[in-house]
Design an enzyme around this catalytic site. Sequence first.
Site, PDB file in Angstrom:
ATOM      1  N   HIS A 112      -6.293  -6.264  -1.721  1.00 39.28           N
ATOM      2  CA  HIS A 112      -5.200  -5.342  -1.413  1.00 39.28           C
ATOM      3  C   HIS A 112      -4.032  -6.021  -0.705  1.00 39.28           C
ATOM      4  O   HIS A 112      -2.891  -5.604  -0.851  1.00 39.28           O
ATOM      5  CB  HIS A 112      -5.765  -4.222  -0.529  1.00 39.28           C
ATOM      6  CG  HIS A 112      -4.864  -3.050  -0.331  1.00 39.28           C
ATOM      7  ND1 HIS A 112      -4.516  -2.187  -1.351  1.00 39.28           N
ATOM      8  CD2 HIS A 112      -4.241  -2.578   0.785  1.00 39.28           C
ATOM      9  CE1 HIS A 112      -3.725  -1.239  -0.875  1.00 39.28           C
ATOM     10  NE2 HIS A 112      -3.547  -1.453   0.420  1.00 39.28           N
ATOM     11  N   SER A 127       0.824  -1.202   0.000  1.00 35.16           N
ATOM     12  CA  SER A 127       0.000   0.000   0.000  1.00 35.16           C
ATOM     13  C   SER A 127       0.866   1.264   0.000  1.00 35.16           C
ATOM     14  O   SER A 127       1.646   1.472  -0.924  1.00 35.16           O
ATOM     15  CB  SER A 127      -0.962  -0.035   1.185  1.00 35.16           C
ATOM     16  OG  SER A 127      -1.974   0.933   1.042  1.00 35.16           O
ATOM     17  N   ASP A 142      -8.521  -5.538  -5.764  1.00 40.82           N
ATOM     18  CA  ASP A 142      -8.275  -4.362  -4.937  1.00 40.82           C
ATOM     19  C   ASP A 142      -8.888  -3.135  -5.612  1.00 40.82           C
ATOM     20  O   ASP A 142      -8.655  -2.890  -6.796  1.00 40.82           O
ATOM     21  CB  ASP A 142      -6.765  -4.174  -4.785  1.00 40.82           C
ATOM     22  CG  ASP A 142      -6.394  -2.981  -3.921  1.00 40.82           C
ATOM     23  OD1 ASP A 142      -7.288  -2.360  -3.311  1.00 40.82           O
ATOM     24  OD2 ASP A 142      -5.188  -2.674  -3.852  1.00 40.82           O
TER      25      ASP A 142
END
Length: 586
Positions: free
Chosen positions: A481, A214, A412
């Site tokens: 994610h 991320s 994601d």
Amino acid sequence: MKLSLLTCVLPLAAAVGASRHQPMHLTRQAEWKKRMNAHMQAMHTESTPYDVTKRQLGSQFLNDNSTKFAVDGSKLPNITFDIGESYAGSLPIGSSNSSELFFWFFPSADAAVKKEIVIWFTGGPGCSSMNGLFAENGPVTWMPGTFAPTLNPWSWHRLSNVVWIDQPVGTGFSTGTPTANNENDVADQFRGFWKNFVDVFKMQGYAVYITGESYAGAYCPYIASGMLDQNDKEYFNVSGMLIYDGVYTDDSVSERVPAVPFIDSLPGMFPLNETFNKEIHDRHKSCGYADYLENNVTAETKACASILFDIDDAITALNPCFNIYRVTDGCPFPYDPTGGVDNYVPQGAPAVYFNQTEVKKALHAPLDKTWQLCSSTEVFPHGDDSLPSNQHAIPNVIEHTQNVMLVHGALDMVLLANGTMLAVQNMTWGGKRGFDSRPELPLYVPYHSPGDRDTTAGAGVYGTAHTERGLTVALVAFSGHMVPAHQPSVAFRQVEVLLGRVPNLQSLDPFTTDANATQQPSANSLGSGVGPQVWLGGNSNSSACNGASGVTGKGSTSAAEGGSAGWNRATLAVTIVFLWVCAFLV
């Protein structure tokens, strides 16, 4: 009485009829149970090659300076098994104790591991790496919705020494006042901490592999690049970098340009009404997203900037438990022992795990610090004014290591897989912009002995992977994610490649931890890469599965203007790599 008799007779009649005309779904269900029982039987008859409870004898990391950080795993609540050797606590970011970063370090379970260490950062900014350890790639795994913590056979410490670190200041158990204005500040502060860590555990000269997810798409490249610039292999011997679902460029490229093609690729997950669907497709065109090469985005209206949020609002009305981190999730919200990103704790549930006093004591964490999965404190008090990491930091790491991997989960919607491809196609490294060739090779995960149901993970072709000039990009099917959580066997294989244990993501070698060397299929049986997404071209409503869209990031020249020849220079300035949707539609 007649009703009672009828209810007794009908099941009997149904059972007799089922023997001749069993419904197809019951046949499939029976076959599924049969396969699962076979898996479970194999699990009990095959011996596991890995004894996770075995500690290293005479540890090289236990010394006068590190003893105070040693963790007694028996004092961790709910953990009924020996987690092995580990060390946790806080170290200053330099010579002053005014700001400290928290770590939890696990030496490798393999005593033969050479002088190397893997660093993990969770993103945010401001999200704790303890969540990565506890719910993704650490020795202890307690996934949301599961009953209790368990041993993780996919823990990265089976392959190398691994440390999970709460940084920058203001994150997790780290202490002090955040002062970072940009990623260069973060990198400078981290190097001060890292020198102290190396000195405590006597790791001078160790190869360093930097990983994360991320917002670590900013952290990792800047920290790795800053280390390499020191030209100091005693402390900063960076040898590779692996990032999951990272942020590498501005929001318009990573989120808004690919938003509508993303929902088009998954119609079953986004059954939006006709009026709203038309409105966002019109906006996709009017904002310049549908034809991004010819209409480079230099300024966006408020309506353009909100397109992803508006889609999120619309789908959440239909699916109140919609999870932007993995769009296939639905209600109810699972119990998460770390509280989750929305800090949801069901009524009657115990306190968030890392806020329990016994946990803090066992980990030598500050007792007066309230742990949050993602900090409510701004870790960049005035914002992060850094340049996107694809402009300099990532290319610098590629140049020095020739060992960089960018991975993205196909499900994601926080950061989209197409956004990663756009960032790559607008990045220059090795003297060229973007990839020369269309990514189409399979991302292969070796077949292996099945595990317990709470830690089982799949095998086979899991997406598409492509390598050029020291950079590998991989896109992962079935994952949101957090790839190490959603597809742990995929992440485990990628770490093997990062560390040089196997040559690439197409390798048919069994897992290096597979003592039985499970037989793998032949190379010609794998075919091309697969998955559920495709870049649909300039018109996101187009049904042409071989369409492609040239894309240029804000402030950059197009691929046709001074870019490399071939695929990159032509209209294929970006393609989300796999012809996945076609595979499902044809």
